[in-house]
Write a protein that holds these residues in place. Sequence first.
Motif, PDB file in Angstrom:
ATOM      1  N   TYR A 132       0.835  -1.211   0.000  1.00  0.00           N
ATOM      2  CA  TYR A 132       0.000   0.000   0.000  1.00  0.00           C
ATOM      3  C   TYR A 132       0.869   1.260   0.000  1.00  0.00           C
ATOM      4  N   PHE A 133       1.916   1.276   0.835  1.00  0.00           N
ATOM      5  CA  PHE A 133       2.762   2.468   0.910  1.00  0.00           C
ATOM      6  C   PHE A 133       3.411   2.771  -0.434  1.00  0.00           C
ATOM      7  N   TYR A 134       4.057   1.752  -1.022  1.00  0.00           N
ATOM      8  CA  TYR A 134       4.796   2.002  -2.260  1.00  0.00           C
ATOM      9  C   TYR A 134       3.870   2.242  -3.450  1.00  0.00           C
ATOM     10  N   SER A 135       2.645   1.743  -3.374  1.00  0.00           N
ATOM     11  CA  SER A 135       1.684   2.047  -4.444  1.00  0.00           C
ATOM     12  C   SER A 135       1.244   3.497  -4.382  1.00  0.00           C
ATOM     13  N   LYS A 136       1.227   4.074  -3.179  1.00  0.00           N
ATOM     14  CA  LYS A 136       0.798   5.461  -3.004  1.00  0.00           C
ATOM     15  C   LYS A 136       1.948   6.451  -3.156  1.00  0.00           C
ATOM     16  N   LYS A 137       3.181   5.975  -3.168  1.00  0.00           N
ATOM     17  CA  LYS A 137       4.343   6.861  -3.240  1.00  0.00           C
ATOM     18  C   LYS A 137       5.065   6.762  -4.579  1.00  0.00           C
ATOM     19  N   GLN A 138       4.354   6.349  -5.627  1.00  0.00           N
ATOM     20  CA  GLN A 138       4.995   6.215  -6.940  1.00  0.00           C
ATOM     21  C   GLN A 138       5.551   7.539  -7.456  1.00  0.00           C
ATOM     22  N   ALA A 139       4.908   8.635  -7.094  1.00  0.00           N
ATOM     23  CA  ALA A 139       5.387   9.953  -7.546  1.00  0.00           C
ATOM     24  C   ALA A 139       6.701  10.334  -6.869  1.00  0.00           C
ATOM     25  N   TYR A 140       7.000   9.704  -5.736  1.00  0.00           N
ATOM     26  CA  TYR A 140       8.216  10.029  -4.983  1.00  0.00           C
ATOM     27  C   TYR A 140       9.162   8.835  -4.888  1.00  0.00           C
ATOM     28  N   ILE A 141       8.984   7.848  -5.756  1.00  0.00           N
ATOM     29  CA  ILE A 141       9.717   6.596  -5.621  1.00  0.00           C
ATOM     30  C   ILE A 141      11.222   6.774  -5.814  1.00  0.00           C
ATOM     31  N   ASN A 142      11.636   7.856  -6.473  1.00  0.00           N
ATOM     32  CA  ASN A 142      13.064   8.126  -6.664  1.00  0.00           C
ATOM     33  C   ASN A 142      13.665   8.946  -5.537  1.00  0.00           C
ATOM     34  N   GLU A 143      12.808   9.396  -4.600  1.00  0.00           N
ATOM     35  CA  GLU A 143      13.279  10.179  -3.461  1.00  0.00           C
ATOM     36  C   GLU A 143      13.377   9.256  -2.248  1.00  0.00           C
ATOM     37  N   PHE A 144      14.584   8.962  -1.830  1.00  0.00           N
ATOM     38  CA  PHE A 144      14.798   7.950  -0.800  1.00  0.00           C
ATOM     39  C   PHE A 144      14.102   8.294   0.511  1.00  0.00           C
ATOM     40  N   LYS A 145      14.263   9.521   0.989  1.00  0.00           N
ATOM     41  CA  LYS A 145      13.745   9.892   2.301  1.00  0.00           C
ATOM     42  C   LYS A 145      12.224   9.897   2.339  1.00  0.00           C
ATOM     43  N   LYS A 146      11.590  10.338   1.266  1.00  0.00           N
ATOM     44  CA  LYS A 146      10.131  10.487   1.254  1.00  0.00           C
ATOM     45  C   LYS A 146       9.426   9.284   0.653  1.00  0.00           C
ATOM     46  N   GLY A 147      10.025   8.676  -0.352  1.00  0.00           N
ATOM     47  CA  GLY A 147       9.324   7.631  -1.084  1.00  0.00           C
ATOM     48  C   GLY A 147       9.779   6.216  -0.802  1.00  0.00           C
ATOM     49  N   VAL A 148      10.879   6.052  -0.051  1.00  0.00           N
ATOM     50  CA  VAL A 148      11.426   4.708   0.169  1.00  0.00           C
ATOM     51  C   VAL A 148      11.609   4.387   1.648  1.00  0.00           C
ATOM     52  N   LEU A 149      12.120   5.305   2.418  1.00  0.00           N
ATOM     53  CA  LEU A 149      12.599   5.046   3.767  1.00  0.00           C
ATOM     54  C   LEU A 149      11.537   4.682   4.816  1.00  0.00           C
ATOM     55  N   PRO A 150      10.392   5.387   4.908  1.00  0.00           N
ATOM     56  CA  PRO A 150       9.474   5.181   6.050  1.00  0.00           C
ATOM     57  C   PRO A 150       9.118   3.724   6.357  1.00  0.00           C
ATOM     58  N   PRO A 151       8.699   2.903   5.375  1.00  0.00           N
ATOM     59  CA  PRO A 151       8.369   1.511   5.717  1.00  0.00           C
ATOM     60  C   PRO A 151       9.574   0.717   6.199  1.00  0.00           C
ATOM     61  N   LEU A 152      10.769   1.104   5.743  1.00  0.00           N
ATOM     62  CA  LEU A 152      11.973   0.367   6.133  1.00  0.00           C
ATOM     63  C   LEU A 152      12.279   0.554   7.612  1.00  0.00           C
ATOM     64  N   LEU A 153      11.910   1.720   8.161  1.00  0.00           N
ATOM     65  CA  LEU A 153      12.085   1.943   9.589  1.00  0.00           C
ATOM     66  C   LEU A 153      11.165   1.020  10.391  1.00  0.00           C
ATOM     67  N   ILE A 154       9.925   0.881   9.909  1.00  0.00           N
ATOM     68  CA  ILE A 154       8.977  -0.046  10.539  1.00  0.00           C
ATOM     69  C   ILE A 154       9.506  -1.476  10.440  1.00  0.00           C
ATOM     70  N   LEU A 155      10.032  -1.829   9.273  1.00  0.00           N
ATOM     71  CA  LEU A 155      10.582  -3.167   9.058  1.00  0.00           C
ATOM     72  C   LEU A 155      11.735  -3.439  10.021  1.00  0.00           C
ATOM     73  N   GLY A 156      12.574  -2.435  10.246  1.00  0.00           N
ATOM     74  CA  GLY A 156      13.695  -2.588  11.173  1.00  0.00           C
ATOM     75  C   GLY A 156      13.227  -2.866  12.599  1.00  0.00           C
ATOM     76  N   VAL A 157      12.183  -2.156  13.020  1.00  0.00           N
ATOM     77  CA  VAL A 157      11.626  -2.378  14.357  1.00  0.00           C
ATOM     78  C   VAL A 157      11.077  -3.805  14.469  1.00  0.00           C
ATOM     79  N   MET A 158      10.309  -4.232  13.442  1.00  0.00           N
ATOM     80  CA  MET A 158       9.740  -5.586  13.428  1.00  0.00           C
ATOM     81  C   MET A 158      10.851  -6.639  13.477  1.00  0.00           C
TER      82      MET A 158
END
Length: 372
Positions: A132-158
Motif C-alpha cells: 500500500y505504501f509504495y503504491s501510493k508513493k509512486q510519484a516520490y519513488i526516486n526520493e529515498f527519504k520520502k518515497g522509500v525510507l518510512p516503511p523500512l524503519l517499521i521493518l527494522g523495528v519488526m
Amino acid sequence: MTSFIWNKFKKMDYSLLISILILAGFGVIMVYSASYPISYIHYGDANYFFTRQIQWLLIGLFFFAVAAAIPCQLYGKLSPVFIFISILLLIIILIPGIGVERNNSQRWIQLGGFVFQPTEPIKLFMIIYFAYFYSKKQAYINEFKKGVLPPLLILGVMFLLILKQPDLGSAALILFVCGIIVVCSGVRRIHLFILSSIGLIGIIYFAFTSAYRFERITSFLNPFENHLGSGYQLVNSYIAIGTGGIWGAGLGNSVQKLGYLPEAHTDFIMSIILEEIGIIGLFIVIGSYLFIMIRGIRIAKNCTDMFPKLLAIGITFQIMIQAVFNLGAVSGMLPITGITLPLISYGGSSLLFTMISVGILVNISTLTNNTG
C-alpha cells in the motif's frame, strides 16, 4: 452487496483455487500420517493433531472466502491498523505468563486455551503495508527519504522485535519478502544496492553474534559431527529421505515418525512425505508450489493498479520463499530455522493466515482479465 460478492466469485481464478485446496487436502492426509504415533503417545488419541488440522482448515476456508470477497482496497486502508497490531503483538509476546516458551524460543501467545504464533499474521500485515505504501508513493519513488525510507524503519523495528524471541528465520523471511516488494515498486538501483547490502550485513551480524543462532545456522554444514546434538534432526531427516527412495515405503509406513525425527508433523513433514511416498510426493509438493507461483505472477502482471499488483507479488513470494526455507532445511541445503511448509505442515495459526493470504490472492485475480 450479494450481487457484488457473486460477481467476484464468478471471476476468481479457479485453477489457483483448486491447486490450493489440493495442497491443503494433501497436507491434512500427511499430518495424520506423520502425527498419529506421537498423538497417541502424548494424548492417548491417534487423531489428536489430525482433528485439529481439519478444524483449522475449515476455519481457514471460511476466512479464505471472506478475504476473497472483501474489496481489495480496504486492506490497504487498514494497513496502519495492521502495523499497530503487529507491534503490539510483538511486545505482548515478551511478557512473562502471556508469551509461551518452547525449544528455547518465546514465539507464541497464550490467551486462555488458545495459542497462536504472532509472526503468522505479521507476515501478511507487512506485505499489505509495504504494497500500500509504495503504491501510493509512486510519484516520490526516486526520493529515498520520502518515497522509500518510512516503511523500512517499521521493518527494522519488526525485525529486531522478532529477533528477541529469538526467531531469525521468520525475521529473515519477512525481510526478503518486503525486499521483493521494494524491488518491484520501481525503486532506483542505487537505493536497492544500498538497502540489500545493509540487509545482508544485518542478517549476517545477528546470525553470528548469538551462540544459539550461530549453532542453529552452522549445524547443517556437518550434522554428523554432532549427530546426537545439534545435528540430530537433520541426520534423521536424511535417514527418512534416503529410506523413501524413488517410490517410498508406502503411506503410513514411516519409521522416523515413531519418535526418531522431532517435529515430524510440522517443520520436517517433507521428510516423512519423501520417506512414505518418495519422489512422487516431492513432485506433488514442488509442482503445486510452482503452479501457485506461476498463477500468482500472472495475476500480478495483469493488474493495472499498483496496490493489488504489489500485494499479489508479496503474497506469492511469501509462500514460495517460506517453502524454499523449509525444503532447504529438511534437505540440509539451508540452516534449520523452524519455518513450516505452507498449507502442509501442522499448525493452526500458520494454516489460517496462509488461507487468508491466498484468499486475498484469489480476490486480486477477480480484478484482472486473468484467463490464461
